[in-house]
Design a protein around this motif. Sequence first.
Motif, PDB file in Angstrom:
ATOM      1  N   ASP A 192       0.852  -1.197   0.000  1.00 17.75           N
ATOM      2  CA  ASP A 192       0.000   0.000   0.000  1.00 17.75           C
ATOM      3  C   ASP A 192       0.884   1.242   0.000  1.00 17.75           C
ATOM      4  O   ASP A 192       2.112   1.137  -0.063  1.00 17.75           O
ATOM      5  N   GLY A 193       0.300   2.414   0.079  1.00 16.57           N
ATOM      6  CA  GLY A 193       1.041   3.685   0.023  1.00 16.57           C
ATOM      7  C   GLY A 193       2.023   3.856   1.173  1.00 16.57           C
ATOM      8  O   GLY A 193       2.922   4.695   1.108  1.00 16.57           O
ATOM      9  N   TYR A 194       1.862   3.060   2.242  1.00 13.02           N
ATOM     10  CA  TYR A 194       2.749   3.183   3.399  1.00 13.02           C
ATOM     11  C   TYR A 194       3.836   2.103   3.413  1.00 13.02           C
ATOM     12  O   TYR A 194       4.598   1.997   4.358  1.00 13.02           O
ATOM     13  N   SER A 252       3.207  -1.143   3.366  1.00 12.23           N
ATOM     14  CA  SER A 252       2.736  -2.358   4.027  1.00 12.23           C
ATOM     15  C   SER A 252       2.217  -3.347   2.990  1.00 12.23           C
ATOM     16  O   SER A 252       1.592  -2.954   1.998  1.00 12.23           O
ATOM     17  N   VAL A 287      -0.006  -5.844   1.029  1.00  6.40           N
ATOM     18  CA  VAL A 287      -1.436  -5.990   0.793  1.00  6.40           C
ATOM     19  C   VAL A 287      -1.717  -7.389   0.244  1.00  6.40           C
ATOM     20  O   VAL A 287      -2.547  -8.106   0.780  1.00  6.40           O
TER      21      VAL A 287
END
Length: 190
Positions: A30-32, A34, A36
């Motif tokens: 994901d954008g952070y 992490s 998915v």
Amino acid sequence: PKAFCNLPWQMTAADGTLRWLEISGRPILDGYGSFVSYRGAGHDITERVERETALREREARMRAIVTTAADGILTIDTEGLITDFNPAAERLFGYGAAEAVGSSIAILIPEPQASRLDGSIVEYLRLGKPGVIGVTREIVCRRRDGATFPAELSVAEFLVGEQRFFTGIVHDLSERKRHEDRQRLLIGEL
């Protein structure tokens, strides 16, 4: 999570047959940063796996034939160096395979036949003259202890890629020669 590539998986197809798939993929973050999930693709490699399995089985059968053969089987390269030496050759000549491999074929044949054999191979390689290649003939062989014995030798050529090798099959004629000598002696007495 790490990317994965070329992992073989066995799956059951909709029709019930077992199929091999080669799967490759990478993680989706994901954008952070992490994890998915994974995104991947696969393609059917069943035919390749079946060919590789058939090849391994064929190689195992050939190894079994060479290993269990009653006659000595050895291979030499174009330099006259032994590259393979089966268990029957070990018993026949008295050398272990580890000892024979890498040695000159001349350790198995007394002079002057050893020089003639080397010359035949060189002549065959240079001029294409058959000599001992493709011909079965009687020769005298030498055991590790120096004792000699009559043998029948058959030599064939094979290629592995661009590299040329020769297979020799050696059949000990000692027993047959003893019988022939005894038969001649008995005929002479009659």
